[in-house]
Design a protein around this motif. Sequence first.
Motif, PDB file in Angstrom:
ATOM      1  N   VAL A  45     -11.589  -3.598   6.609  1.00  8.11           N
ATOM      2  CA  VAL A  45     -11.187  -4.658   5.690  1.00  8.11           C
ATOM      3  C   VAL A  45     -11.660  -6.003   6.255  1.00  8.11           C
ATOM      4  O   VAL A  45     -12.405  -6.048   7.229  1.00  8.11           O
ATOM      5  CB  VAL A  45      -9.659  -4.643   5.446  1.00  8.11           C
TER       6      VAL A  45
ATOM      7  N   TRP B  87      -8.577   5.480   8.447  1.00  4.21           N
ATOM      8  CA  TRP B  87      -9.863   6.175   8.492  1.00  4.21           C
ATOM      9  C   TRP B  87      -9.840   7.385   9.428  1.00  4.21           C
ATOM     10  O   TRP B  87     -10.786   8.170   9.441  1.00  4.21           O
ATOM     11  CB  TRP B  87     -10.964   5.213   8.930  1.00  4.21           C
TER      12      TRP B  87
ATOM     13  N   ALA C 161      -5.814  -1.668   4.310  1.00  4.30           N
ATOM     14  CA  ALA C 161      -6.852  -0.643   4.201  1.00  4.30           C
ATOM     15  C   ALA C 161      -6.384   0.559   3.389  1.00  4.30           C
ATOM     16  O   ALA C 161      -7.171   1.177   2.667  1.00  4.30           O
ATOM     17  CB  ALA C 161      -7.283  -0.192   5.593  1.00  4.30           C
TER      18      ALA C 161
ATOM     19  N   ARG D 273      -8.939  -7.398   1.409  1.00  3.92           N
ATOM     20  CA  ARG D 273      -9.997  -6.428   1.125  1.00  3.92           C
ATOM     21  C   ARG D 273     -11.344  -7.083   0.849  1.00  3.92           C
ATOM     22  O   ARG D 273     -12.379  -6.416   0.896  1.00  3.92           O
ATOM     23  CB  ARG D 273      -9.594  -5.548  -0.056  1.00  3.92           C
TER      24      ARG D 273
ATOM     25  N   CYS E  49     -10.327  -1.076  10.621  1.00  2.00           N
ATOM     26  CA  CYS E  49      -9.754  -0.501   9.397  1.00  2.00           C
ATOM     27  C   CYS E  49     -10.621  -0.742   8.165  1.00  2.00           C
ATOM     28  O   CYS E  49     -10.238  -0.367   7.049  1.00  2.00           O
ATOM     29  CB  CYS E  49      -8.349  -1.061   9.163  1.00  2.00           C
TER      30      CYS E  49
END
Length: 433
Positions: free
Chosen positions: A183, A140, A158, A213, A181
């Motif tokens: 997830v 990210w 991720a 996920r 992250c």
Amino acid sequence: MEPTQSISALRAAMKSGTLTSTALVEQCLARIKAGDGELGAWVSVDVGGARADAERADKELARGVVHGVLHGIPIGIKDIVDVVGTVTGAGSALRMKLEAPAARDATLVAALRRAGGIIIGKTVTTQFACFDPALTRNPWGADRTPGGSSSGSAAAVAAGMVPAAIGSQTGGSITRPAAYCGVCGMKPTFQTVPLDGVIPVAPSLDHPGPITRTVGDLRVMLQAMTETACVESELPAMSHLKLGRLRHFFEDRIDPQVRDALDATIERFVSAGATMVDIDVPSEFSDVLLHHRRIMATEAALWHRERFRNHRDDYGPRIASLLEEGLGTSLADYSASKAHQLALTKAMAALFQHRIDALLTPAAIGPAPDATTTGDPCMNSPWSYTGLPTVSFPIGLSTERLPLAIQLVGPHRHDWQLLNVAEVCERLLPPVA
């Protein structure tokens, strides 16, 4: 289909013939090749082994042979866990040079293989699963930490390089990386997943667990890791849930953005029919972080004592400081901390007698900080300390568009029930993107 799909969706596509394990593995390998130069999530990738295992899985499926809930699904393994034929480096350059490859799989890896999982490679850990940041970056934001110590596992999931990966937690090393992250992470009840073949940090605090996920995929992974043949997955109605919001110790420490996101999330749960009650933490929480660190330091020092004496220069400054603390801890102080651990564990068991389905806390004090740190584990360490199961999942984004997450805590040995509660809650939230 892409590795970003849920394990359940990938398995369904394989069953219908619209996806093969070979195609899925190739997609994962392509993503790793294209992106890991910048991300740094992988220590090693077993290209040949993964391709051979995928081809075998496809041939077996064509004959109607399905080994388990992970048949043909690629998995990443944190590099403190033994995988046969590879060195378990644990983030140490010296171990990578001097250690022989593992002679056998860790018990949990063998279980994943029996469930049909394909071990695609080893993911980066901070050194000896402690606090010195690894080189892995957060998908990210390259200037942000992915958290630690399961840095590579969270980042790889991720980034869509693999559908699921194994992490481990002694303080907050599954929950915090998963939160940073964007997830999902699960720390099962203590001793649910075997530690054989896993390099320890502190044996009375260590918990292997999955990073995925979706919450549903956490269930599939835990089923595989524990070799549970059949798991009751009927989800409760929100109107039947009683959830407890832990205040003070947790919410006194968090970023205002996390509090706002938590408030909005809880409002959704209540609007959907859940009963929400505020709960004060037991008095033992006032010293929980001190005692957790003391136990962690003392047990880590016991395992590293000889190696630390002989190879002091192989240790980063933060783990070195931890080991020095542990070496200087008296038996009386360690025993006092173990007594406190038992007292808080009993106090938490008593709290759950009030028929609370799950406790809610932030998964981290804020969004991912910069890459000079792995972040503060204070939201997570109490649950590693008491051994209670936790599940975390994303609930929104910060103003900087970094993930924020919630953590659900369940009673001892109620892992499957906690997953049910978490999945119901997750379904009420919009995707974080």
